[in-house]
Scaffold this motif. Structure first.
Motif, PDB file in Angstrom:
ATOM      1  N   GLN A 418       0.840  -1.197   0.000  1.00 51.46           N
ATOM      2  CA  GLN A 418       0.000   0.000   0.000  1.00 51.46           C
ATOM      3  C   GLN A 418       0.876   1.249   0.000  1.00 51.46           C
ATOM      4  O   GLN A 418       2.066   1.162   0.309  1.00 51.46           O
ATOM      5  CB  GLN A 418      -0.828   0.069   1.293  1.00 51.46           C
ATOM      6  CG  GLN A 418      -1.568  -1.181   1.664  1.00 51.46           C
ATOM      7  CD  GLN A 418      -2.280  -1.030   3.004  1.00 51.46           C
ATOM      8  OE1 GLN A 418      -1.643  -0.876   4.053  1.00 51.46           O
ATOM      9  NE2 GLN A 418      -3.607  -1.082   2.986  1.00 51.46           N
ATOM     10  N   GLU A 420       0.868   3.257   2.207  1.00 56.06           N
ATOM     11  CA  GLU A 420       1.313   3.311   3.595  1.00 56.06           C
ATOM     12  C   GLU A 420       2.514   2.411   3.864  1.00 56.06           C
ATOM     13  O   GLU A 420       3.367   2.735   4.688  1.00 56.06           O
ATOM     14  CB  GLU A 420       0.182   2.855   4.531  1.00 56.06           C
ATOM     15  CG  GLU A 420      -1.032   3.779   4.584  1.00 56.06           C
ATOM     16  CD  GLU A 420      -2.069   3.486   3.491  1.00 56.06           C
ATOM     17  OE1 GLU A 420      -1.727   2.826   2.488  1.00 56.06           O
ATOM     18  OE2 GLU A 420      -3.225   3.930   3.658  1.00 56.06           O
ATOM     19  N   ARG A 518     -11.271  -4.933  -0.085  1.00 60.23           N
ATOM     20  CA  ARG A 518     -11.396  -4.082   1.099  1.00 60.23           C
ATOM     21  C   ARG A 518     -12.389  -4.656   2.082  1.00 60.23           C
ATOM     22  O   ARG A 518     -13.458  -5.136   1.692  1.00 60.23           O
ATOM     23  CB  ARG A 518     -11.893  -2.696   0.713  1.00 60.23           C
ATOM     24  CG  ARG A 518     -11.203  -2.083  -0.450  1.00 60.23           C
ATOM     25  CD  ARG A 518      -9.727  -2.042  -0.234  1.00 60.23           C
ATOM     26  NE  ARG A 518      -9.095  -1.516  -1.425  1.00 60.23           N
ATOM     27  CZ  ARG A 518      -8.484  -0.335  -1.452  1.00 60.23           C
ATOM     28  NH1 ARG A 518      -8.429   0.416  -0.388  1.00 60.23           N
ATOM     29  NH2 ARG A 518      -7.929   0.070  -2.554  1.00 60.23           N
TER      30      ARG A 518
HETATM   31 MG    MG Z   1      -5.742   2.348   1.259  1.00 60.17          MG
END
Ligand code: MG
Ligand code: ATP
Length: 651
Positions: A418, A420, A518
């Protein structure tokens, strides 16, 4: 084989062993997992030795104040020196760093490491001249031209964190990012080429700068297309400066400063697939260690490889696996300005003898839709390794990629990560792993991932739950720009000490990881939890379907009902009268009656972000007959109109 269907993800039983020669000579072998397990910090400390440091670190990891990590504490380095200068000093100045291919045919440039070093130094001097100092933020809004890499590295050289905004975004999106990170300088170009025509960028910058008041002091503009643009030069008291005026005449000597290992390198806003984009902060030493190690390990990078990552630089993949990772490794790579025009990619692979290709499932499915005759017309025997990123790759797309693009000889690495995480986290190792189509397999050496239930208990093999990361890793985000609290709330508050990725996953009986999309997208149909990925993969396994997106729409009787949007393969024509019923039955057969879509819409396009991710929340709005939500991060904002028109005509 690519016509073969699968019963569902968990019973997918095709396996692909690593090619023997690749395995024998692989950069990373099986033993790396144990070595990393026995001493994670020593493992990453060794990986950091790949880089050139000014001052060596005193401590590999400081995790005394979680979730705020510090990696390679006390160490100093310069990212641009690691990406350029050191390769020149090692005698590789003549090696091509970037084979740049413009969208207009025959518009190409080869840039060596020595040339890149000079250009980065000039740009660093020019930015200094414009008042950019260590710590200042610089926004970059550019097409895929070499100057975007030069600009990023020049910022890194000065210690001025950059924030690259995708060139397809609107003035509003640019303005909100400039404001959020308070950038005083914007680097852009007059325009870029998209689908055969010059398209302007500078007007959007002008509009964005206007919206941000006095914040922006200088706009540095590369002349790319030569189109007419509004110009407010410094002579007239304006902000605009031509790149060729400021950079070309600047000195190619620039003495780089060594920055602290934790010095901010860049802020990247997430795709916004699930909501408002978040400003992810990455720092220097850990990020460069994580990206260069994984680029070398996952792609088994060798000195003579020609690597090509097709991602736009406005996405994290363009940062980690086009800019920083490959350049830190001294790789030769292709950079392409255009979008996937029919046949053009394969022409590039053939012309440059590309050996490693890294792209997204959305591109693969687009090529599947067009049919294999197109790639079959090119010589792609140079390829030896294929990578995928951005979304779960449906088993059918994986097998097609492997067979048609990879000539059934190239391993496919499905890489999960990701914005992140900064670096690849879960992926096969091409010389070690027997690949399963549709599975990202397991956490890389030095990374610790698991799948847990609502109470953070590991679900164990054969079960599904939430994907979590259990230990800090070098390229992890340090915080959200200016918002430590949101950083904690978003990723670390669900369970003590675990990073919550937001993705659902299953462990198969061997303990290998299958990403299921998700968590927010998981559907609950009559009390059964169904993943979008599983139903989409079942749809894509039908020979007439190229792409599918599934959402759960509110339903009075079942709680939620499955609604599917599908794109047919070109070879399927309009699919025939009974296509919807045929597909509903197919899903029921593949997964079970419970997963049978209530509604299937055949559409010409799906709403996607710049990185090719399907924006399911917008489809959900359509399925629930709501006003469509925020579309500012869509790659093509007209797509929703096409779909809504379709909906109007649906039975
Ligand atoms: Mg995301
Ligand atoms: P936002 O966080 O703003 O909603 P985003 O999550 O789409 O945006 P990115 O950081 O680009 O922004 O995407 C990361 C996500 O992409 C992962 O959380 C995962 O859902 C998906 N993803 C990436 N690679 C893979 C992969 N190989 N397999 C499955 N999913 C993947």
């Amino acid at each position: 084989m690519s016509e073969q269907t699968l019963s569902n993800l968990m019973s997918e039983d095709r396996r692909f062993e690593p090619p023997a020669d690749l395995a024998a000579d692989a950069n990373v072998k099986e033993e790396a997992y144990d070595r990393a397990d026995s001493d994670r910090e020593a493992f990453w400390g060794e990986a950091a030795e790949r880089l050139d440091w000014g001052q060596k670190w005193d401590q590999v990891l400081d995790w005394s104040n979680p979730p705020f990590a510090k990696w390679f504490v006390g160490g100093t380095l310069n990212a641009s020196v690691n990406c350029v200068d050191r390769h020149v000093e090692a005698g590789n100045g003549d090696k091509v760093a970037i084979h740049w291919v413009g969208e207009p045919h025959d518009d190409t440039r080869d840039i060596t490491y020595a040339q890149l070093k000079d250009e980065v130094s000039r740009a660093a001097n020019a930015l200094t001249e414009l008042g950019v100092r260590k710590g200042d933020r610089v926004a970059i809004y550019m097409p895929m031209i070499p100057e975007v890499v030069v600009a990023m590295l020049a910022c890194a050289r000065l210690g001025a964190p950059h924030t690259v905004v995708f060139g397809g975004f609107s003035a509003d999106a640019l303005a909100s990012r400039i404001t959020d990170c308070e950038a005083h300088v914007v680097i852009t170009s007059d325009g870029g080429y998209r689908r055969g025509a010059a398209s302007a960028l500078k007007p959007a910058v002008d509009e964005a700068v206007e919206k941000t008041g006095d914040l922006v002091r200088h706009v540095l503009v590369v002349r790319r297309t030569g189109q007419d643009i509004e110009w407010n030069g410094r002579e007239e008291g304006g902000r605009d400066v031509w790149w060729h005026d400021a950079v070309d005449g600047a000195s190619a000597e620039h003495e780089p400063e060594m920055h602290d290992s934790e010095h901010p390198l860049y802020v990247m806003y997430t795709s916004g697939t699930t909501g408002k984009p978040k400003g992810i902060l990455h720092t220097t030493g850990g990020y460069l260690t994580g990206t260069s190690y994984t680029h070398w390990a996952v792609f088994d990078l060798k000195d003579d490889d020609v690597y090509w990552c097709t991602a736009d630089v406005g996405w994290v993949t363009g940062h980690s696996y086009m800019a920083y990772g490959p350049l830190a490794n001294g790789a030769t790579q292709v950079m392409y300005e255009g979008t996937p025009e029919k046949g053009r990619w394969w022409q590039i692979v053939q012309d440059y003898k590309v050996t490693i290709l890294y792209t997204a499932p959305t591109a693969i499915r687009t090529f599947m839709k067009q049919g294999r005759e197109i790639p079959d017309g090119y010589d792609m025997s140079s390829l030896r390794l294929l990578g995928s990123v951005g979304e779960p790759i449906n088993p059918e797309a994986y097998v097609w990629y492997r067979e048609v693009i990879g000539g059934d000889r190239c391993p496919v690495v499905d890489t999960w990560w990701q914005t992140e995480t900064g670096q690849i986290m879960i992926s096969p190792l091409p010389g070690v792993t027997a690949g399963k189509p549709g599975s990202a397999m397991k956490a890389l050496p030095g990374i610790s991932a698991d799948v847990v239930d609502d109470d953070a208990k590991p679900v164990g093999n054969g079960n599904g739950g939430y994907l979590v990361l259990k230990e800090p890793w070098p390229a992890m985000l340090r915080t959200l720009w200016g918002d430590d609290q949101r950083f904690k709330d978003t990723y670390w508050s669900r369970w003590e000490g675990l990073y919550f990725a937001g993705d659902g996953a299953k462990l198969d009986d061997d303990g290998d990881i299958w990403l299921l999309g998700r968590v927010d997208d998981v559907m609950n149909v009559s009390g059964h939890r169904l993943s979008t990925t599983e139903i989409e993969s079942a749809l894509v396994s039908h020979p007439k379907v190229a792409e599918a997106a599934v959402v759960g729409a509110a339903d009075e009787t079942t709680g939620q009902a499955v609604c599917a949007f599908v794109i047919l393969r070109d070879s399927a024509g309009d699919g025939g009268e009974d296509i919807v019923e045929e597909l509903r039955k197919h899903v029921a057969k593949e997964i079970g009656a419970i997963a049978k879509p209530r509604q299937i819409m055949v559409v010409p396009e799906l709403p996607k972000t710049r990185s090719g991710k399907i924006m399911r929340r917008l489809l959900k709005d359509v399925a629930e007959h709501r006003e469509v939500g925020d579309v500012t991060t869509l790659a093509d904002s007209t797509v929703m109109d096409l779909i809504k028109t379709k909906e109007g005509s649906a039975p």
